[in-house]
Design a protein around this motif. Sequence first.
Motif, PDB file in Angstrom:
ATOM      1  N   VAL A 178      42.953  53.699  33.379  1.00 42.32           N
ATOM      2  CA  VAL A 178      42.829  52.242  33.371  1.00 42.32           C
ATOM      3  C   VAL A 178      43.034  51.739  31.947  1.00 42.32           C
ATOM      4  O   VAL A 178      42.441  52.269  31.005  1.00 42.32           O
ATOM      5  N   LEU A 179      43.885  50.730  31.790  1.00 43.65           N
ATOM      6  CA  LEU A 179      44.124  50.122  30.477  1.00 43.65           C
ATOM      7  C   LEU A 179      43.542  48.713  30.463  1.00 43.65           C
ATOM      8  O   LEU A 179      43.909  47.874  31.289  1.00 43.65           O
ATOM      9  N   PHE A 180      42.623  48.471  29.541  1.00 39.93           N
ATOM     10  CA  PHE A 180      42.065  47.138  29.353  1.00 39.93           C
ATOM     11  C   PHE A 180      42.660  46.439  28.128  1.00 39.93           C
ATOM     12  O   PHE A 180      42.291  45.304  27.832  1.00 39.93           O
ATOM     13  N   HIS A 181      43.546  47.125  27.406  1.00 40.72           N
ATOM     14  CA  HIS A 181      44.167  46.519  26.224  1.00 40.72           C
ATOM     15  C   HIS A 181      44.864  45.227  26.639  1.00 40.72           C
ATOM     16  O   HIS A 181      45.526  45.160  27.678  1.00 40.72           O
ATOM     17  N   GLU A 182      44.700  44.196  25.807  1.00 43.23           N
ATOM     18  CA  GLU A 182      45.234  42.875  26.188  1.00 43.23           C
ATOM     19  C   GLU A 182      46.762  42.818  26.193  1.00 43.23           C
ATOM     20  O   GLU A 182      47.346  41.984  26.879  1.00 43.23           O
ATOM     21  N   LYS A 183      47.425  43.685  25.444  1.00 38.99           N
ATOM     22  CA  LYS A 183      48.891  43.650  25.400  1.00 38.99           C
ATOM     23  C   LYS A 183      49.426  45.078  25.275  1.00 38.99           C
ATOM     24  O   LYS A 183      49.929  45.496  24.229  1.00 38.99           O
ATOM     25  N   PRO A 184      49.304  45.856  26.349  1.00 41.00           N
ATOM     26  CA  PRO A 184      49.689  47.267  26.226  1.00 41.00           C
ATOM     27  C   PRO A 184      51.196  47.525  26.221  1.00 41.00           C
ATOM     28  O   PRO A 184      51.623  48.549  25.719  1.00 41.00           O
ATOM     29  N   PHE A 185      51.974  46.594  26.783  1.00 40.45           N
ATOM     30  CA  PHE A 185      53.411  46.827  26.884  1.00 40.45           C
ATOM     31  C   PHE A 185      54.194  45.625  26.364  1.00 40.45           C
ATOM     32  O   PHE A 185      53.890  44.479  26.708  1.00 40.45           O
ATOM     33  N   LYS A 186      55.198  45.897  25.576  1.00 42.84           N
ATOM     34  CA  LYS A 186      56.022  44.834  25.016  1.00 42.84           C
ATOM     35  C   LYS A 186      56.909  44.226  26.099  1.00 42.84           C
ATOM     36  O   LYS A 186      57.479  44.928  26.924  1.00 42.84           O
ATOM     37  N   GLY A 187      56.997  42.913  26.092  1.00 39.81           N
ATOM     38  CA  GLY A 187      57.943  42.239  26.976  1.00 39.81           C
ATOM     39  C   GLY A 187      57.422  41.920  28.359  1.00 39.81           C
ATOM     40  O   GLY A 187      58.116  41.291  29.147  1.00 39.81           O
ATOM     41  N   VAL A 188      56.213  42.363  28.704  1.00 38.32           N
ATOM     42  CA  VAL A 188      55.627  42.018  29.998  1.00 38.32           C
ATOM     43  C   VAL A 188      54.234  41.450  29.782  1.00 38.32           C
ATOM     44  O   VAL A 188      53.670  41.553  28.699  1.00 38.32           O
ATOM     45  N   ASN A 189      53.702  40.867  30.828  1.00 34.92           N
ATOM     46  CA  ASN A 189      52.416  40.181  30.710  1.00 34.92           C
ATOM     47  C   ASN A 189      51.298  41.090  30.202  1.00 34.92           C
ATOM     48  O   ASN A 189      51.236  42.270  30.542  1.00 34.92           O
ATOM     49  N   GLY A 190      50.404  40.502  29.427  1.00 37.48           N
ATOM     50  CA  GLY A 190      49.191  41.198  29.020  1.00 37.48           C
ATOM     51  C   GLY A 190      48.042  40.852  29.951  1.00 37.48           C
ATOM     52  O   GLY A 190      48.217  40.175  30.966  1.00 37.48           O
ATOM     53  N   SER A 191      46.847  41.313  29.616  1.00 33.98           N
ATOM     54  CA  SER A 191      45.684  41.135  30.487  1.00 33.98           C
ATOM     55  C   SER A 191      44.611  40.289  29.817  1.00 33.98           C
ATOM     56  O   SER A 191      44.259  40.523  28.661  1.00 33.98           O
ATOM     57  N   GLY A 192      44.082  39.335  30.569  1.00 35.21           N
ATOM     58  CA  GLY A 192      42.965  38.516  30.108  1.00 35.21           C
ATOM     59  C   GLY A 192      41.777  38.662  31.028  1.00 35.21           C
ATOM     60  O   GLY A 192      41.785  39.448  31.980  1.00 35.21           O
ATOM     61  N   LYS A 193      40.733  37.904  30.727  1.00 33.90           N
ATOM     62  CA  LYS A 193      39.531  37.887  31.553  1.00 33.90           C
ATOM     63  C   LYS A 193      39.048  36.441  31.594  1.00 33.90           C
ATOM     64  O   LYS A 193      38.222  36.037  30.784  1.00 33.90           O
ATOM     65  N   HIS A 194      39.623  35.661  32.503  1.00 37.34           N
ATOM     66  CA  HIS A 194      39.265  34.252  32.583  1.00 37.34           C
ATOM     67  C   HIS A 194      37.772  34.118  32.898  1.00 37.34           C
ATOM     68  O   HIS A 194      37.266  34.754  33.813  1.00 37.34           O
ATOM     69  N   ASN A 195      37.094  33.283  32.120  1.00 41.30           N
ATOM     70  CA  ASN A 195      35.661  33.036  32.318  1.00 41.30           C
ATOM     71  C   ASN A 195      35.475  31.649  32.918  1.00 41.30           C
ATOM     72  O   ASN A 195      35.668  30.637  32.231  1.00 41.30           O
ATOM     73  N   ASN A 196      35.122  31.575  34.190  1.00 44.17           N
ATOM     74  CA  ASN A 196      34.904  30.302  34.883  1.00 44.17           C
ATOM     75  C   ASN A 196      33.434  29.922  34.748  1.00 44.17           C
ATOM     76  O   ASN A 196      32.555  30.584  35.315  1.00 44.17           O
ATOM     77  N   TRP A 197      33.187  28.832  34.022  1.00 43.25           N
ATOM     78  CA  TRP A 197      31.831  28.465  33.595  1.00 43.25           C
ATOM     79  C   TRP A 197      31.409  27.126  34.173  1.00 43.25           C
ATOM     80  O   TRP A 197      32.180  26.165  34.209  1.00 43.25           O
ATOM     81  N   SER A 198      30.158  27.063  34.619  1.00 48.50           N
ATOM     82  CA  SER A 198      29.622  25.797  35.094  1.00 48.50           C
ATOM     83  C   SER A 198      28.109  25.786  34.898  1.00 48.50           C
ATOM     84  O   SER A 198      27.527  26.744  34.384  1.00 48.50           O
ATOM     85  N   LEU A 199      27.470  24.670  35.306  1.00 47.34           N
ATOM     86  CA  LEU A 199      26.030  24.488  35.163  1.00 47.34           C
ATOM     87  C   LEU A 199      25.449  24.054  36.507  1.00 47.34           C
ATOM     88  O   LEU A 199      25.946  23.103  37.114  1.00 47.34           O
ATOM     89  N   ALA A 200      24.399  24.741  36.954  1.00 48.52           N
ATOM     90  CA  ALA A 200      23.782  24.426  38.244  1.00 48.52           C
ATOM     91  C   ALA A 200      22.305  24.114  38.052  1.00 48.52           C
ATOM     92  O   ALA A 200      21.609  24.788  37.289  1.00 48.52           O
ATOM     93  N   THR A 201      21.812  23.097  38.751  1.00 52.43           N
ATOM     94  CA  THR A 201      20.397  22.731  38.672  1.00 52.43           C
ATOM     95  C   THR A 201      19.595  23.462  39.742  1.00 52.43           C
ATOM     96  O   THR A 201      20.152  23.954  40.736  1.00 52.43           O
ATOM     97  N   ASP A 202      18.286  23.521  39.553  1.00 49.32           N
ATOM     98  CA  ASP A 202      17.426  24.140  40.567  1.00 49.32           C
ATOM     99  C   ASP A 202      17.295  23.256  41.805  1.00 49.32           C
ATOM    100  O   ASP A 202      16.685  23.673  42.799  1.00 49.32           O
ATOM    101  N   THR A 203      17.900  22.065  41.755  1.00 47.63           N
ATOM    102  CA  THR A 203      17.926  21.199  42.939  1.00 47.63           C
ATOM    103  C   THR A 203      19.215  21.384  43.742  1.00 47.63           C
ATOM    104  O   THR A 203      19.464  20.651  44.699  1.00 47.63           O
ATOM    105  N   GLY A 204      20.053  22.338  43.310  1.00 52.90           N
ATOM    106  CA  GLY A 204      21.254  22.667  44.073  1.00 52.90           C
ATOM    107  C   GLY A 204      22.492  21.877  43.716  1.00 52.90           C
ATOM    108  O   GLY A 204      23.439  21.816  44.516  1.00 52.90           O
ATOM    109  N   ILE A 205      22.536  21.282  42.521  1.00 49.35           N
ATOM    110  CA  ILE A 205      23.675  20.455  42.120  1.00 49.35           C
ATOM    111  C   ILE A 205      24.487  21.162  41.048  1.00 49.35           C
ATOM    112  O   ILE A 205      23.948  21.687  40.073  1.00 49.35           O
ATOM    113  N   ASN A 206      25.815  21.173  41.237  1.00 55.70           N
ATOM    114  CA  ASN A 206      26.734  21.635  40.193  1.00 55.70           C
ATOM    115  C   ASN A 206      27.005  20.440  39.277  1.00 55.70           C
ATOM    116  O   ASN A 206      27.613  19.455  39.688  1.00 55.70           O
TER     117      ASN A 206
END
Length: 517
Positions: free
Chosen positions: A287-315
């Motif tokens: 397994v390769l986690f390097h962000e750009k292991p090969f020239k000329g093709v896509n590299g790998s990221g780790k999109h972080n989807n962030w939000s805030l939720a209340t204890d009353t159930g609201i985003n």
Amino acid sequence: MRQFLTPEAYKAVQNAIDKGSKIDRVIADQIAMGMKEWALSKDVTHYTHWFQPLTGSTAEKHDAFFETSFDGSDPVEKFGGSQLVQQEPDASSFPNGGIRNTFEARGYTAWDPTSPAFIYGTTLCIPTIFVSYTGEALDNKTPLLRALTAIDSAATEVAKYFDKNVKKVTPTLGWEQEYFLVDKSLANARPDLLATGRTLLGHASAKGQQLDDHYFGSIPSRVLNYMRDLENECMLLGIPVKTRHNEVAPSQFELAPIFEEINLAVDHNSLLMDVMQKVAERHDYKVLFHEKPFKGVNGSGKHNNWSLATDTGINLLSPGKTPMSNLQFLTFFINTIKAVHDYEELLRAAIASASNDHRLGANEAPPAIISVFIGQQLTKVLAELEGVTKGKLSPEEKTDLKLNVVGKIPDVLLDNTDRNRTSPFAFTGNKFEFRAVGSSANCATSMTTLNAIVAKQLKDFKVEVDALIAKKDLKKDEAIFNVLREYIKQTKNILFEGDGYSEAWEKEAKKTWFKQP
């Protein structure tokens, strides 16, 4: 826990998770006893404090449950509150940022009850923080927990402007893990790939982005067998993986879980990366986690989807159906943009590494320039808010603002954001997607930074709003509108809807945003 703990011990753990309450040592002994009995029922032989030092990976030191006594009697299985709560794994060889000398290098791990203990193989793993003898953080978890406490406090106070019943705000994270799978025998033939995680020598690919016919294609049978095995391991460990698919580059893939509370999500991602490597061994893969292991093709990221939720159930980052809920949404939405505007250097530093900087801006990843994409509809809403009269509003202005501007944020917003793929920080309908995080990174670094800067911004916002209410005798909504209006004016230069890969944007950003000498 209900099965193995006393009601008192169970309640103590729940209060620690929900309220941050401390667990006293007597109760800790009860919890340790229950945890040991549970582990032994699963054929566990050892326990470890599992932590995340500044090495980019996880760390563990295993101890057997058994102990002997001085009188030479038979060994007994022992695991008490002291072993659960604190251990001393040493710290002399871990990165420390120069905060201590080797002869002062003692380090301690301390139990984090907000992240569940888990069993891997025959070992009970107890998630912990890692700190120095004098209390400095030596890991990724400690700063993250501090940032989460800060944003809980700041966001709760602001949320109470709109709902007095809110008592807790929990940041959530849904990560997307991209990776390459390479046949082990082929990887072993490449010393550069083994030593650095990427190819340093060799011929460029005959095709570049044209290889995207792999994207979302039929998953190869051998890869699918690996994914199934990995998913089984994840489910046994409590990692709620949901999505799997081919990514753009050949031999590139992605998996993603259901979103979780951030501390748990970060732990699960760190654990997953370790599990991925071990499962790959069984399938003769590397397994390769390097962000750009090969020239000329896509590299790998780790999109972080962030939000805030209340204890009353609201985003808090999801538009609602009423003017009040939309004003709440806009408050947290605009404050997040303001935080990114004021502290973009910190966000950029949080995702910087030799491997990720090799990827950023390579016309298949977000550029290194931090900007925010919000989509046409919200751009229009902010433009209308910017035109709001400063100071007290007439009854007619209030009605127009609440019904025609704030009250009409469309329900189709979630589907109408085109998720500008060249934006490093994009709003995607009910969350922000920090797309510049690298595949090999620990999510804790970016999430610590993001939550800390938003917490700081929300505290500043509340001070400004309260000051306007006190000094100028404004109604709460008027004060909020006045502050948000100024924030919109101040942050326009970080909002960008166009092609982040273009040279024109680099020139524009340098001229109007960074103002470099």
